[in-house]
Motif scaffolding. Structure first.
Motif, PDB file in Angstrom:
ATOM      1  N   UNK A 185       1.244  -1.058   0.387  1.00  0.00           N
ATOM      2  CA  UNK A 185       0.046  -0.213   0.289  1.00  0.00           C
ATOM      3  C   UNK A 185       1.377   1.025  -0.264  1.00  0.00           C
ATOM      4  N   UNK A 186       1.764   1.124   0.641  1.00  0.00           N
ATOM      5  CA  UNK A 186       2.554   2.284   0.853  1.00  0.00           C
ATOM      6  C   UNK A 186       3.532   2.270  -0.581  1.00  0.00           C
ATOM      7  N   UNK A 187       4.071   1.662  -1.101  1.00  0.00           N
ATOM      8  CA  UNK A 187       4.705   1.657  -2.765  1.00  0.00           C
ATOM      9  C   UNK A 187       3.327   2.370  -3.097  1.00  0.00           C
ATOM     10  N   UNK A 188       2.547   1.823  -3.754  1.00  0.00           N
ATOM     11  CA  UNK A 188       1.824   2.419  -4.690  1.00  0.00           C
ATOM     12  C   UNK A 188       1.799   3.208  -4.445  1.00  0.00           C
ATOM     13  N   UNK A 189       1.039   3.988  -2.777  1.00  0.00           N
ATOM     14  CA  UNK A 189       0.617   5.829  -2.239  1.00  0.00           C
ATOM     15  C   UNK A 189       2.578   6.534  -3.075  1.00  0.00           C
ATOM     16  N   UNK A 190       3.259   5.922  -3.016  1.00  0.00           N
ATOM     17  CA  UNK A 190       4.792   6.125  -3.596  1.00  0.00           C
ATOM     18  C   UNK A 190       4.831   6.540  -4.748  1.00  0.00           C
ATOM     19  N   UNK A 191       4.542   5.673  -5.497  1.00  0.00           N
ATOM     20  CA  UNK A 191       4.573   5.722  -6.924  1.00  0.00           C
ATOM     21  C   UNK A 191       3.789   6.581  -7.130  1.00  0.00           C
ATOM     22  N   UNK A 192       2.529   7.283  -6.593  1.00  0.00           N
ATOM     23  CA  UNK A 192       1.342   8.056  -7.045  1.00  0.00           C
ATOM     24  C   UNK A 192       0.577   7.045  -8.364  1.00  0.00           C
ATOM     25  N   UNK A 193       0.157   6.539  -8.104  1.00  0.00           N
ATOM     26  CA  UNK A 193      -0.868   5.046  -8.889  1.00  0.00           C
ATOM     27  C   UNK A 193      -2.333   5.626  -8.429  1.00  0.00           C
ATOM     28  N   UNK A 194      -3.198   5.748  -9.466  1.00  0.00           N
ATOM     29  CA  UNK A 194      -4.261   6.188  -9.218  1.00  0.00           C
ATOM     30  C   UNK A 194      -5.189   4.743  -8.206  1.00  0.00           C
ATOM     31  N   UNK A 195      -5.260   4.766  -6.863  1.00  0.00           N
ATOM     32  CA  UNK A 195      -6.117   3.743  -6.472  1.00  0.00           C
ATOM     33  C   UNK A 195      -7.176   3.732  -6.339  1.00  0.00           C
ATOM     34  N   UNK A 196      -7.934   2.040  -6.847  1.00  0.00           N
ATOM     35  CA  UNK A 196      -9.520   2.560  -6.867  1.00  0.00           C
ATOM     36  C   UNK A 196     -10.112   1.459  -6.019  1.00  0.00           C
ATOM     37  N   UNK A 197      -8.823   0.685  -5.928  1.00  0.00           N
ATOM     38  CA  UNK A 197      -9.793  -0.378  -4.093  1.00  0.00           C
ATOM     39  C   UNK A 197      -8.662  -0.292  -4.075  1.00  0.00           C
ATOM     40  N   UNK A 198      -8.375  -0.566  -2.309  1.00  0.00           N
ATOM     41  CA  UNK A 198      -7.361  -2.002  -2.091  1.00  0.00           C
ATOM     42  C   UNK A 198      -7.798  -2.323  -0.667  1.00  0.00           C
ATOM     43  N   UNK A 199      -7.784  -4.227  -0.891  1.00  0.00           N
ATOM     44  CA  UNK A 199      -8.801  -4.848   0.348  1.00  0.00           C
ATOM     45  C   UNK A 199      -7.871  -6.115   0.448  1.00  0.00           C
ATOM     46  N   UNK A 200      -8.098  -6.921   1.098  1.00  0.00           N
ATOM     47  CA  UNK A 200      -7.932  -8.446   2.039  1.00  0.00           C
ATOM     48  C   UNK A 200      -8.990  -8.792   0.919  1.00  0.00           C
ATOM     49  N   UNK A 201      -8.786  -9.619   0.517  1.00  0.00           N
ATOM     50  CA  UNK A 201      -9.612 -10.438  -0.412  1.00  0.00           C
ATOM     51  C   UNK A 201      -8.914 -12.578  -0.102  1.00  0.00           C
ATOM     52  N   UNK A 202     -10.216 -12.660  -0.750  1.00  0.00           N
ATOM     53  CA  UNK A 202      -9.855 -14.717  -0.654  1.00  0.00           C
ATOM     54  C   UNK A 202     -10.214 -15.212  -2.030  1.00  0.00           C
ATOM     55  N   UNK A 203      -8.673 -15.445  -2.033  1.00  0.00           N
ATOM     56  CA  UNK A 203      -8.485 -15.590  -3.527  1.00  0.00           C
ATOM     57  C   UNK A 203      -8.108 -17.171  -3.951  1.00  0.00           C
ATOM     58  N   UNK A 204      -9.534 -17.522  -4.590  1.00  0.00           N
ATOM     59  CA  UNK A 204      -9.655 -18.878  -5.084  1.00  0.00           C
ATOM     60  C   UNK A 204      -8.027 -20.207  -5.425  1.00  0.00           C
ATOM     61  N   UNK A 205      -7.827 -20.718  -4.534  1.00  0.00           N
ATOM     62  CA  UNK A 205      -7.477 -21.871  -5.408  1.00  0.00           C
ATOM     63  C   UNK A 205      -6.749 -22.688  -6.789  1.00  0.00           C
ATOM     64  N   UNK A 206      -8.044 -22.809  -6.975  1.00  0.00           N
ATOM     65  CA  UNK A 206      -9.050 -23.756  -7.764  1.00  0.00           C
ATOM     66  C   UNK A 206     -10.188 -23.563  -8.232  1.00  0.00           C
ATOM     67  N   UNK A 207     -10.593 -23.358  -9.248  1.00  0.00           N
ATOM     68  CA  UNK A 207     -11.730 -22.855  -9.600  1.00  0.00           C
ATOM     69  C   UNK A 207     -12.780 -23.669 -10.042  1.00  0.00           C
ATOM     70  N   UNK A 208     -14.009 -23.707 -10.492  1.00  0.00           N
ATOM     71  CA  UNK A 208     -15.530 -24.552 -10.378  1.00  0.00           C
ATOM     72  C   UNK A 208     -15.420 -24.108 -12.237  1.00  0.00           C
ATOM     73  N   UNK A 209     -15.729 -25.195 -12.676  1.00  0.00           N
ATOM     74  CA  UNK A 209     -15.788 -24.233 -14.683  1.00  0.00           C
ATOM     75  C   UNK A 209     -17.373 -24.557 -14.605  1.00  0.00           C
ATOM     76  N   UNK A 210     -18.487 -23.233 -14.714  1.00  0.00           N
ATOM     77  CA  UNK A 210     -19.615 -24.693 -14.992  1.00  0.00           C
ATOM     78  C   UNK A 210     -19.736 -23.784 -16.355  1.00  0.00           C
ATOM     79  N   UNK A 211     -20.207 -24.421 -17.339  1.00  0.00           N
ATOM     80  CA  UNK A 211     -20.627 -24.010 -19.230  1.00  0.00           C
ATOM     81  C   UNK A 211     -22.192 -23.768 -19.117  1.00  0.00           C
TER      82      UNK A 211
END
Length: 250
Positions: A185-211
């Motif tokens: 977060x500090x690095x993004x701020x230092x780089x002056x990037x246009x931050x839209x969202x920053x959050x902790x998320x739960x990312x799936x290790x594998x996904x389920x395909x539904x066709x």
């Protein structure tokens, strides 16, 4: 990880954020209140509150609303419990839900009703949590002009703890380990990037395909119904949304 965020990107592009603004504000106010209550009213010394304020500003929440929520938490108001629930949609799609509630019995009943109507089911704690990794996720708008060299930017972000960076549709999505969230977060701020969202998320290790597009629509309706519940803060899932299925949904 691109498929995981694709649906949220589509909703943003279609203006769903504006359509649900009042409900989003309610959820953000809860988070600010709890963050201020748990960690104090000073965002400089309270990373959770600083993030909640940042997210609220990105959602165009009025400053007065933010200040009232902080004072409410500082005054020890808002007796919310932080609880999580797990379940399954149809086709074995796993769902993890984070809630802030002042009435756990009401929350459980509401979630059970939503799952039942959506052809899903609540599961016991621990049933799906292990399928997700906790990651920091930053979404920034890519600068059209005066943008740094892509390789140079990747090196800078990696120095701040970034594990993966995706460039797509005018946005840059950056992932990091949960423990590196503050540093990145500090690095993004230092780089002056246009931050839209920053959050902790739960990312799936594998996904389920539904066709089947109809089946996907039903699952997404269930997810939307869960997100619409006042006690629900975040909903995570492992539904794979590939380009072919997404094309059918548009």
């Amino acid at each position: 990880m691109a498929g995981h965020n694709k649906w949220s990107q589509i909703k943003r592009k279609k203006g769903a954020l504006d359509a649900k603004r009042s409900k989003i504000f309610t959820k953000l106010i809860k988070e600010i209140t709890v963050a201020a209550k748990v960690g104090g009213p000073d965002p400089d010394g309270n990373p959770r509150l600083r993030l909640a304020i940042q997210t609220s500003k990105a959602a165009n929440m009025p400053k007065d609303n933010i200040e009232r929520a902080i004072k409410k938490g500082e005054g020890n108001e808002g007796d919310y419990s932080e609880v999580t629930y797990e379940g399954y949609a149809s086709n074995g799609v796993a769902i993890f839900i984070e809630c802030l509630t002042d009435n756990i019995n009401r929350t459980v009943q509401n979630l059970r009703t939503i799952f039942n109507k959506g052809n899903g089911s609540l599961a016991t704690n621990g049933s799906v949590e292990f399928l997700f990794d906790r990651k920091g996720v930053f979404i920034v708008k890519a600068a059209a002009e005066s943008a740094p060299d892509e390789d140079e930017l990747l090196l800078e972000l990696a120095d701040g703890g970034a594990e993966e960076v995706e460039f797509e549709d005018g946005y840059i999505t950056i992932y990091c380990a949960m423990e590196d969230f503050g540093a990145l977060q500090k690095k993004v701020e230092e780089l002056g990037m246009d931050l839209e969202t920053a959050e902790l998320q739960r990312i799936p290790q594998t996904t389920v395909a539904v066709e089947d597009p109809d089946a996907v629509r039903k699952i997404l309706r269930l997810i939307d119904s869960l997100e619409d519940d006042d006690d629900v803060q975040k909903v995570y899932h492992n539904l794979e949304l590939n380009e072919e299925v997404l094309a059918e949904l548009e």
